[in-house]
Design a protein around this motif. Sequence first.
Motif, short mmCIF file in Angstrom:
data_model
loop_
_atom_site.label_atom_id
_atom_site.label_comp_id
_atom_site.label_asym_id
_atom_site.label_seq_id
_atom_site.Cartn_x
_atom_site.Cartn_y
_atom_site.Cartn_z
N ASP A 153 0.83 -1.20 0.00
CA ASP A 153 0.00 0.00 0.00
C ASP A 153 0.87 1.26 0.00
OD1 ASP A 153 -1.92 1.91 0.11
OD2 ASP A 153 -2.78 1.31 2.03
N ILE A 154 1.33 1.63 -1.17
CA ILE A 154 2.20 2.80 -1.31
C ILE A 154 1.41 4.09 -1.46
CG2 ILE A 154 4.04 1.44 -2.34
CD1 ILE A 154 3.23 2.58 -5.06
N THR A 155 0.06 4.00 -1.37
CA THR A 155 -0.75 5.21 -1.51
C THR A 155 -0.65 6.10 -0.28
OG1 THR A 155 -2.71 4.06 -0.64
CG2 THR A 155 -2.35 4.02 -3.03
N ARG A 156 -0.17 5.54 0.82
CA ARG A 156 -0.03 6.32 2.06
C ARG A 156 1.45 6.54 2.35
NH1 ARG A 156 -4.26 3.25 6.20
NH2 ARG A 156 -6.00 3.07 4.73
N ASP B 47 25.67 3.80 14.14
CA ASP B 47 26.62 4.28 15.16
C ASP B 47 26.12 5.57 15.81
OD1 ASP B 47 28.14 2.14 14.29
OD2 ASP B 47 29.35 3.36 12.94
N GLY B 48 24.82 5.66 16.07
CA GLY B 48 24.26 6.80 16.77
C GLY B 48 23.81 7.95 15.90
N VAL B 49 24.08 7.92 14.60
CA VAL B 49 23.69 9.00 13.68
C VAL B 49 22.45 8.55 12.91
CG1 VAL B 49 24.38 10.47 11.76
CG2 VAL B 49 26.07 9.78 13.48
N THR B 50 21.38 9.37 12.95
CA THR B 50 20.08 8.96 12.40
C THR B 50 19.70 9.78 11.17
OG1 THR B 50 19.32 8.29 14.60
CG2 THR B 50 17.63 8.69 12.92
N GLN B 51 19.13 9.09 10.16
CA GLN B 51 18.54 9.73 8.99
C GLN B 51 17.18 9.10 8.74
OE1 GLN B 51 21.89 8.92 6.21
NE2 GLN B 51 21.99 11.14 5.90
N SER B 52 16.24 9.89 8.24
CA SER B 52 14.90 9.38 7.95
C SER B 52 14.69 9.29 6.45
CB SER B 52 13.84 10.30 8.56
OG SER B 52 13.90 10.26 9.98
N ARG B 53 13.91 8.29 6.03
CA ARG B 53 13.62 8.07 4.63
C ARG B 53 12.16 7.67 4.47
NH1 ARG B 53 17.71 10.28 4.26
NH2 ARG B 53 19.60 9.73 3.10
N GLY B 54 11.56 8.07 3.33
CA GLY B 54 10.21 7.67 3.01
C GLY B 54 10.21 6.56 1.98
N ILE B 55 9.06 6.34 1.36
CA ILE B 55 8.94 5.32 0.32
C ILE B 55 9.81 5.72 -0.87
CG2 ILE B 55 7.38 4.14 -1.27
CD1 ILE B 55 5.14 4.68 0.74
N PRO B 56 10.65 4.83 -1.38
CA PRO B 56 11.52 5.19 -2.50
C PRO B 56 10.72 5.45 -3.77
CG PRO B 56 11.65 2.84 -2.07
CD PRO B 56 10.86 3.44 -0.94
N LYS B 57 11.21 6.38 -4.59
CA LYS B 57 10.56 6.67 -5.86
C LYS B 57 10.64 5.44 -6.77
CE LYS B 57 11.49 11.65 -5.85
NZ LYS B 57 12.13 12.77 -6.58
N GLY B 58 9.55 5.17 -7.49
CA GLY B 58 9.54 4.03 -8.40
C GLY B 58 9.13 2.74 -7.73
N ALA B 59 8.73 2.82 -6.44
CA ALA B 59 8.31 1.60 -5.75
C ALA B 59 7.03 1.05 -6.37
CB ALA B 59 8.11 1.88 -4.27
N ASP C 282 3.58 -1.58 -6.20
CA ASP C 282 2.64 -2.17 -5.25
C ASP C 282 1.89 -3.33 -5.90
OD1 ASP C 282 1.19 -2.60 -2.99
OD2 ASP C 282 -0.24 -0.99 -3.33
N SER C 283 1.38 -3.11 -7.10
CA SER C 283 0.61 -4.16 -7.77
C SER C 283 1.50 -5.34 -8.17
CB SER C 283 -0.09 -3.60 -9.01
OG SER C 283 0.87 -3.04 -9.92
N VAL C 284 2.76 -5.05 -8.53
CA VAL C 284 3.74 -6.11 -8.83
C VAL C 284 4.91 -5.91 -7.86
CG1 VAL C 284 5.21 -7.20 -10.55
CG2 VAL C 284 3.07 -6.11 -11.25
N PRO C 285 4.87 -6.52 -6.68
CA PRO C 285 5.88 -6.25 -5.65
C PRO C 285 7.29 -6.61 -6.13
CG PRO C 285 4.00 -7.45 -4.76
CD PRO C 285 3.87 -7.49 -6.24
N VAL D 268 3.74 4.51 9.94
CA VAL D 268 3.13 3.44 9.16
C VAL D 268 1.76 3.14 9.76
CG1 VAL D 268 4.29 1.68 10.58
CG2 VAL D 268 3.41 1.07 8.32
N GLN D 269 0.77 2.87 8.91
CA GLN D 269 -0.58 2.59 9.37
C GLN D 269 -1.13 1.37 8.64
OE1 GLN D 269 -3.12 6.02 8.94
NE2 GLN D 269 -1.67 7.41 9.95
N ALA D 270 -1.62 0.40 9.41
CA ALA D 270 -2.24 -0.78 8.81
C ALA D 270 -3.45 -0.36 7.98
CB ALA D 270 -2.63 -1.76 9.90
N PRO D 271 -3.71 -1.02 6.86
CA PRO D 271 -3.09 -2.26 6.35
C PRO D 271 -1.77 -2.05 5.63
CG PRO D 271 -4.79 -1.55 4.84
CD PRO D 271 -4.83 -0.58 6.00
N GLN D 272 -1.27 -0.83 5.65
CA GLN D 272 0.06 -0.58 5.08
C GLN D 272 1.10 -1.38 5.88
OE1 GLN D 272 1.73 3.35 5.75
NE2 GLN D 272 2.11 3.55 3.56
#
Length: 358
Positions: free
Chosen positions: A194-197, A206-218, A220-223, A247-251
């Motif tokens: 469910d990439i619509t959300r 090592d203690g350094v944090t970065q955030s990422r979202g859904i990658p471009k080109g992901a 859903d219909s053909v995983p 993240v939210q179910a059913p995602q």
Amino acid sequence: MPSEYTLLVDDQDSQINYLCPTLKQIVAGSYSNNTWSTIKSETCKDGWFQYTFYGTGIRVDIPTMHPSQDVSVTLDNAPVSPQQDGSFVSAVLSDGEHTLKYAVGQVKNTPVFDYLTVTAGVSTPLNGRTLIVDDAETSVAYRGSWSTSPPKELKYGYSTPLYRDTAHWSSTVGDSVRYEFTGTSVSVFGLVVDITRNLTASYTIDGVTQSRGIPKGAFDSVPMTEFFYAKDLGPGQHTLIVNLTDVQAPQAFGFDFIAYNSSVDSISSLPDYVPAANAANGLTSGSGRIGLGPGAIAGIVIGIIVFLALLIAGIFLWRSSTRSKKGVVALGSQNASYDDIEASKAAAQQQQMQQLEK
């Protein structure tokens, strides 16, 4: 410590020797090194590619969608049997040099060769090479409500399976994955239902944090397994933590595998490496010292008990012998015990002294 170390060899690796006309396809994001290869004609039935490696096993996943009888594999010049879909997994091999030759002729669908994997032994050169870690590996630590079953049925294309057909799934904020490795870079691969959300995860090294979202080109219909995150690092030991932040179910977030470039020459250079002989004897290494496994400890305890039992028996016999010598009593029984023998000797010596005195 991982149960085994697995080398990932891309289809464009310079050590893979293609023996017939081969077509390279470039695909963004979903394949190792963004490439896969296929045959151009049926001339590859005499040999598509050859690969010489050092290690204890090799696995080649080249799906053809439908069962094919026109696939052949030789290992060290001996024919071996591939699976019906054209894939091949070797038995455990002696650690050392081996050569695999793969051939494919007429098939109903284009064979897709993305990468092969080698089970590393002490002889396997690792420095600068890529190691792959499956989600099901025991060295990968999960925290939270992860599941090995997808939240809904996924229909994969024949060329887009999960690595070793496994993944870990979560729809819960705060669930995390932890992995420790020795290398110079790391990448995380997975897929999303469910990439619509929006879906985000944090990646901490090592203690350094970065955030990422859904990658471009992901998809859903053909995983398809997607490239989620990558980081170049200095050589040495590192800790990676992936934490779901939105993240939210059913995602659902699907974690498939980790890949990292090694910074050691061989598995024997790794901090937690245990030689096979020592492992069999219950010896394990860690924190710069050698410890004893349960089997070795049990053996030591039994040895101590036996030693104490023999010591007590010896003391008892010695005291009994001393008492017999003092009494100078010749026992009349036919028992050939230690006390009988010593008492008889003492009585005979006393009789000899009495005769001399006379």
